[in-house]
Design an enzyme around this catalytic site. Structure first.
Site, short mmCIF file in Angstrom:
data_model
loop_
_atom_site.label_atom_id
_atom_site.label_comp_id
_atom_site.label_asym_id
_atom_site.label_seq_id
_atom_site.Cartn_x
_atom_site.Cartn_y
_atom_site.Cartn_z
N ARG A 460 -9.25 -0.43 11.81
CA ARG A 460 -9.41 0.85 12.52
C ARG A 460 -8.71 1.98 11.75
O ARG A 460 -8.06 2.83 12.34
CB ARG A 460 -8.87 0.74 13.96
CG ARG A 460 -9.49 1.76 14.91
CD ARG A 460 -8.80 1.73 16.27
NE ARG A 460 -9.48 2.62 17.21
CZ ARG A 460 -8.88 3.59 17.89
NH1 ARG A 460 -7.59 3.80 17.77
NH2 ARG A 460 -9.56 4.34 18.73
N LYS A 493 0.98 5.42 28.51
CA LYS A 493 0.16 4.28 28.11
C LYS A 493 0.48 3.99 26.64
O LYS A 493 0.22 4.83 25.77
CB LYS A 493 -1.33 4.61 28.28
CG LYS A 493 -2.27 3.51 27.84
CD LYS A 493 -3.71 3.93 28.11
CE LYS A 493 -4.71 2.97 27.51
NZ LYS A 493 -6.08 3.52 27.62
N TRP A 494 1.09 2.85 26.39
CA TRP A 494 1.58 2.48 25.04
C TRP A 494 0.58 1.51 24.43
O TRP A 494 0.55 0.34 24.79
CB TRP A 494 2.96 1.83 25.18
CG TRP A 494 3.68 1.49 23.92
CD1 TRP A 494 3.23 0.67 22.92
CD2 TRP A 494 4.99 1.90 23.53
NE1 TRP A 494 4.18 0.56 21.94
CE2 TRP A 494 5.28 1.31 22.29
CE3 TRP A 494 5.96 2.72 24.11
CZ2 TRP A 494 6.49 1.49 21.63
CZ3 TRP A 494 7.16 2.90 23.45
CH2 TRP A 494 7.42 2.30 22.22
N ASP A 495 -0.22 2.01 23.51
CA ASP A 495 -1.32 1.23 22.95
C ASP A 495 -0.90 0.58 21.62
O ASP A 495 0.12 0.94 21.04
CB ASP A 495 -2.53 2.15 22.73
CG ASP A 495 -3.86 1.43 22.83
OD1 ASP A 495 -3.88 0.18 22.73
OD2 ASP A 495 -4.90 2.10 22.98
N ASN A 496 -1.70 -0.35 21.16
CA ASN A 496 -1.42 -1.03 19.89
C ASN A 496 -2.71 -1.69 19.42
O ASN A 496 -3.11 -2.71 19.95
CB ASN A 496 -0.34 -2.09 20.10
CG ASN A 496 0.37 -2.46 18.83
OD1 ASN A 496 0.98 -1.60 18.22
ND2 ASN A 496 0.27 -3.70 18.42
N ASN A 497 -3.36 -1.05 18.42
CA ASN A 497 -4.77 -1.38 18.18
C ASN A 497 -5.10 -2.22 16.96
O ASN A 497 -6.22 -2.17 16.46
CB ASN A 497 -5.58 -0.08 18.16
CG ASN A 497 -5.78 0.46 19.57
OD1 ASN A 497 -6.07 -0.30 20.49
ND2 ASN A 497 -5.61 1.75 19.75
N CYS A 535 -0.86 -1.68 26.51
CA CYS A 535 -2.27 -1.77 26.17
C CYS A 535 -2.30 -2.21 24.72
O CYS A 535 -1.44 -1.83 23.94
CB CYS A 535 -2.93 -0.40 26.33
SG CYS A 535 -4.67 -0.37 25.85
N ASP A 557 -10.60 -3.66 27.35
CA ASP A 557 -11.42 -2.47 27.10
C ASP A 557 -12.82 -2.65 27.68
O ASP A 557 -13.56 -1.68 27.83
CB ASP A 557 -11.53 -2.20 25.59
CG ASP A 557 -10.26 -1.58 25.04
OD1 ASP A 557 -9.38 -1.20 25.85
OD2 ASP A 557 -10.13 -1.48 23.80
#
Ligand SMILES: *[C@@H]1O[C@H](CO)[C@@H](O)[C@H](O)[C@H]1NC(C)=O
Ligand SMILES: *[C@@H]1O[C@H](CO)[C@@H](O)[C@H](O)[C@H]1NC(C)=O
Ligand SMILES: *[C@@H]1O[C@H](CO)[C@@H](O)[C@H](O)[C@H]1NC(C)=O
Ligand SMILES: *[C@@H]1O[C@H](CO)[C@@H](O)[C@H](O)[C@H]1NC(C)=O
Ligand SMILES: *[C@@H]1O[C@H](CO)[C@@H](O)[C@H](O)[C@H]1NC(C)=O
Ligand SMILES: *[C@@H]1O[C@H](CO)[C@@H](O)[C@H](O)[C@H]1NC(C)=O
Ligand SMILES: *[C@@H]1O[C@H](CO)[C@@H](O)[C@H](O)[C@H]1NC(C)=O
Ligand SMILES: *[C@@H]1O[C@H](CO)[C@@H](O)[C@H](O)[C@H]1NC(C)=O
Ligand SMILES: *[C@@H]1O[C@H](CO)[C@@H](O)[C@H](O)[C@H]1NC(C)=O
Ligand SMILES: *[C@@H]1O[C@H](CO)[C@@H](O)[C@H](O)[C@H]1NC(C)=O
Ligand SMILES: *[C@@H]1O[C@H](CO)[C@@H](O)[C@H](O)[C@H]1NC(C)=O
Length: 738
Positions: A460, A493-497, A535, A557
């Site tokens: 990504r 909201k703590w995301d990690n992709n 997330c 998702d």
């Protein structure tokens, strides 16, 4: 005779003295007693090894072990059931602990030295763990020592009797004068006898989390792992062992869960004698941890739960344990605000004007929390798409000419429908990641995970910051603090992709995760009034480690409501529905083009602790919009029972065209049932929906038949829903005790 009497008496005195009988020791025999479970092991008098006697239903006595002929190659330790297996010295099974010593030797010989029993539970330095006071939990700590290698181990068992749960961890201290390297560390390890067992295990992928497979534990290893650096979507650090006859509501089930966010490995190994070794801990590919003289390595904690009431009983034990003794957020036991997230509505096409407009539309729908998702930051590299800006956590001046504070004030200026309560504001961040197209990366190219001259491979368009580095930890702490201090932000909201690729040294994963815990511990301690949601491209890090700090996690998702039934029921095997984030999104669904009614989508989303909308209200069909007020009212009414009630899976979509779940309130006065019809069928007739968890003699009114029946009737006979002739139908049914 007298000798035995004295031993028994001294054990009784120990109980009387402490007022507890959760853990007793008679000599070097240890008994951990839960309300419906016992865990027994003892010290082998000859070799000082810890020997497993029993983990299962209630048992009082140490009985004779299985009679195995000790001829052939497998004798000595190979025929013992062991609690803390090390390497070498005749045990050919996988070990819980594997140490390489300075001279290259990998044999260990841990022998019992001493033990102590303490009321309550000491915390684990730097690691998330279950917690509790004296009266909730009792802890047994055993000191072991390898006098050849000069290495000691402290093995800790904490029993929470009410939940039939045992939390286990260990530490290794290097007492010698040379470095040692830990190559394997399984936080939980025990040897079960020769029982027929199946493993129930989650597996999946992005937008396909927590599907489950049930397979027989045969000879050799039944194993799965994550090597992604995080728990990942592929597997979760959880599995259940069950008898072949165990069902959702009957039979024996043992559940195992690692309180850990990094790579892991889970194994059940059936040996020639039929014994089944259970191992759950770090992934050996990502271990190789060096421990210097005088230093101590601390393993993560693993939790094991026993239930005689099927897979459902095991799940409820985890849910109750985690809500009361793992998740420490003040929000864990509170109802959550209904939120609207900007992502599916606006994507990165955002600015103050468009967002304030969306917040106004949210206000009209009765939303309580407005969440600004990705796209708000980046100065030199504006975050207009996913190839730019990650790492530069400053509001983009073109999108937010006045910064965050006055924009957030405008959002707070809206009030929740028909009230004077301000609309809350929340924000999205992904602090562990960086785009190469960022100021941060240009200034600190060495902050990302990388391995020498190997290419830094992108996912990504982004790279992973090495959170093991103290300077990266400080960067994240100060950046997030600055954002939270800059405006009235009530939710993050703590995301990690993405997963980790170029891990330079295997131990970098363990060190990264400890660094991450340090950062999150710091921020959640400093900002206890912020509602934090984890997330990771959906459920890529839905794990017990993060649940210690954060009360909720985005589940997937994939927001297709039918797929979500499978994902949410799978997640509920171990994690409480109160910890799941679930939203209604627009139709046709972005993934599979399914057009499911807004009632069904609403019902699936309100089965979770954090309910919300993830769509542009302007794009709602008028008929859908007309139904929103009723759905919002229902969601608010259902939320308290989802947060604190007991959860039952009535029928799973893998096995039934008519899935259903049920919650029963803590006081038993109310129950809510979510019933679904996937596809319309001419034949057969839908099976009756048989409920659980009610008082058989109690009388309950239900709003399906508008009638009052006994609990026994609901549980044995069941309710029959008159389904419409249509696919994807749903019903929400309330039961009120009279
Ligand atoms: C301790 O356990 C051993 C091994 O199972 C057993 O032989 C012994 O009788 C036990 N002692 C007591 C006091 O329960
Ligand atoms: C280690 O302890 C065992 C058991 O007490 C003893 O037999 C052995 O000699 C000791 N070995 C060393 C190297 O001290
Ligand atoms: C090993 O070192 C630890 C920490 O200094 C100490 O508490 C323990 O007593 C030592 N163990 C032995 C067997 O020397
Ligand atoms: C804000 O965004 C909206 C939607 O993308 C766009 O139509 C509008 O022109 C933007 N306004 C400003 C001031 O950039
Ligand atoms: C991303 O945004 C930048 C800057 O607005 C633009 O130059 C680039 O073409 C965009 N990339 C993609 C893949 O859309
Ligand atoms: C940097 O951004 C440009 C413009 O969007 C894009 O074409 C390029 O692929 C990006 N580079 C990386 C490494 O993401
Ligand atoms: C909020 O509303 C008040 C009262 O209408 C108004 O005076 C104030 O300017 C508003 N603040 C913002 C940031 O819009
Ligand atoms: C809000 O108030 C309006 C007007 O009084 C009423 O029609 C509506 O039902 C109320 N909505 C809710 C969610 O209470
Ligand atoms: C958080 O980290 C900052 C920066 O290192 C430090 O000053 C502060 O004391 C820490 N706070 C907590 C609660 O750990
Ligand atoms: C979805 O189905 C409903 C009911 O059949 C219909 O009114 C609506 O137009 C459909 N929406 C889409 C986007 O296909
Ligand atoms: C029960 O009452 C509700 C609400 O008044 C009504 O919609 C429903 O049709 C009734 N059901 C039956 C089976 O009578």
């Amino acid at each position: 005779m007298l000798g035995i009497r004295q031993v028994v008496l001294s054990a009784l005195l120990t109980c009387a003295a402490t007022g507890q009988k959760a853990i007793t020791s008679t000599g070097k025999n240890f008994t951990l007693t839960g309300d419906g479970m016992s865990y027994l092991f003892h010290v082998d008098p000859i070799n000082g090894d810890l020997v497993s006697d029993h983990f299962g239903g209630p048992a009082d006595d140490f009985t004779r072990p299985a009679n195995i002929l000790g001829w052939g190659w497998n004798s000595e330790l190979s025929v013992l059931r062991r609690e803390f297996p090390d390497v070498g010295r005749s045990d050919f099974r996988l070990p819980a602990i594997h140490i390489e010593h300075a001279d290259g030797d990998t044999v260990s010989a841990f022998r019992y030295q001493s033990h102590e029993i303490v009321q309550g539970k000491p915390s684990l330095p730097g690691l998330p763990a279950t917690f509790g006071e004296a009266g909730d939990v009792t802890t047994l700590i055993l000191q072991l020592y390898d006098n050849v290698s000069d290495v000691s181990a402290a093995l800790s068992y904490s029993i929470f009797p009410k939940y039939n749960a045992v939390a286990r961890s260990f530490s290794i201290t290097n007492n010698g004068t040379n470095e040692i390297t830990i190559e394997r560390a399984a936080s939980f390890s025990t040897d079960l006898p020769n029982l027929e067992l199946d493993m129930i295990e989650p597996h999946g992928d992005w937008s396909h989390e927590f599907n489950t497979v049930r397979r027989k534990i045969d000879y050799g290893e039944t194993t799965f792992r994550s090597s992604a650096g995080y728990a990942s979507h592929l597997h979760n650090p959880f599995f259940a062992l069950v008898s072949p006859t165990t069902t959702e509501s009957t039979g024996e089930a043992w559940g195992f869960n690692l309180v850990w966010t990094g790579s892991f490995e889970a194994t059940a190994e059936r040996f020639s004698n039929g014994y089944v070794r259970v191992l759950l801990g770090l992934n050996p590919l990502h271990t190789s941890l060096r421990v210097q003289p005088g230093e101590t390595f601390q393993s993560p904690e693993a939790v094991a739960v026993y239930s005689s009431e099927g897979v459902g009983g095991m799940s409820r034990a985890f849910h109750d344990l985690y809500r009361n003794h793992l998740s420490r957020s003040k929000f864990t036991k509170e109802t959550r605000p209904v939120l609207l997230n900007s992502w599916e509505g606006l994507g990165m096409e955002i600015n103050e004007t468009a967002l304030v407009k969306l917040a106004g539309e949210a206000e009209e729908l009765g939303i309580q929390l407005f969440v600004n998702d990705d796209g708000w930051f980046g100065v030199e590299y504006p975050r207009n798409n996913d190839s730019l800006g990650l790492g530069d956590w400053t509001p983009n001046p073109a999108k937010f000419p006045n910064g965050l504070r006055s924009y957030v004030q405008q959002v707070n200026n809206f009030t929740v429908l028909n009230s004077t309560t301000p609309l809350q504001f929340g924000i999205w961040v992904e602090p562990e990641m960086v785009n190469p197209n960022s100021t941060l990366y240009h200034e600190h190219p060495d902050w990302v995970l990388h391995a020498g001259k190997h290419q830094r491979t992108l996912t990504r368009n982004q790279l992973v910051l090495n959170v093991a580095l103290p300077e990266v930890q400080e960067f994240i702490i100060s950046t997030i603090s600055r954002i939270l201090d800059s405006a009235h932000i009530q939710y993050v909201k703590w995301d990690n992709n993405r997963g980790m690729h170029e891990i330079s040294h295997p131990s970098d994963d363990y060190k990264y995760i400890l660094g991450l815990y340090r950062v999150i511990n710091n921020l959640t301690t400093r900002y206890p009034d912020v509602l934090w949601e984890g997330c990771a491209s959906g459920g890529g890090r839905f794990d017990a480690g993060l649940l210690h700090y954060w009360p909720q996690h985005w589940t997937s998702d994939n927001t297709d409501a039918s797929d979500r039934l499978t994902i949410q029921m799978g997640t509920s095997l171990v994690y409480p529905p109160s910890a799941m984030g679930c939203h209604i999104s627009a139709v046709p669904n972005g993934f599979n083009r399914r057009n499911i009614t807004i009632e069904y989508r609403g019902h699936v989303a309100m089965m979770c602790g954090s309910f919300g909308l993830e769509l542009n209200p302007e794009e709602l069909e008028p008929e859908e919009r007309a139904l929103i007020p009723a759905i919002m009212a229902e969601a608010k009414r259902v939320n308290p029972i989802v947060i604190s009630g007991e959860f039952y899976r009535l029928a799973h979509p893998d096995n039934s065209n008519w899935p259903g779940v049920q919650f029963v309130s803590e006081d038993g006065a109310q129950s809510v049932v979510f019933a679904f019809q996937q596809l319309y069928t001419v034949k057969p007739a839908p099976p009756p929906l048989r409920l659980r968890g009610l008082d058989p003699k109690g009388r309950y009114y239900n709003n399906l038949d508008n009638a009052t029946y006994t609990g026994a009737t609901y549980m044995s006979g069941g309710l029959n829903v008159a389904w419409h002739r249509a696919d994807y139908q749903s019903k929400l049914i309330w039961l009120e005790r009279e």
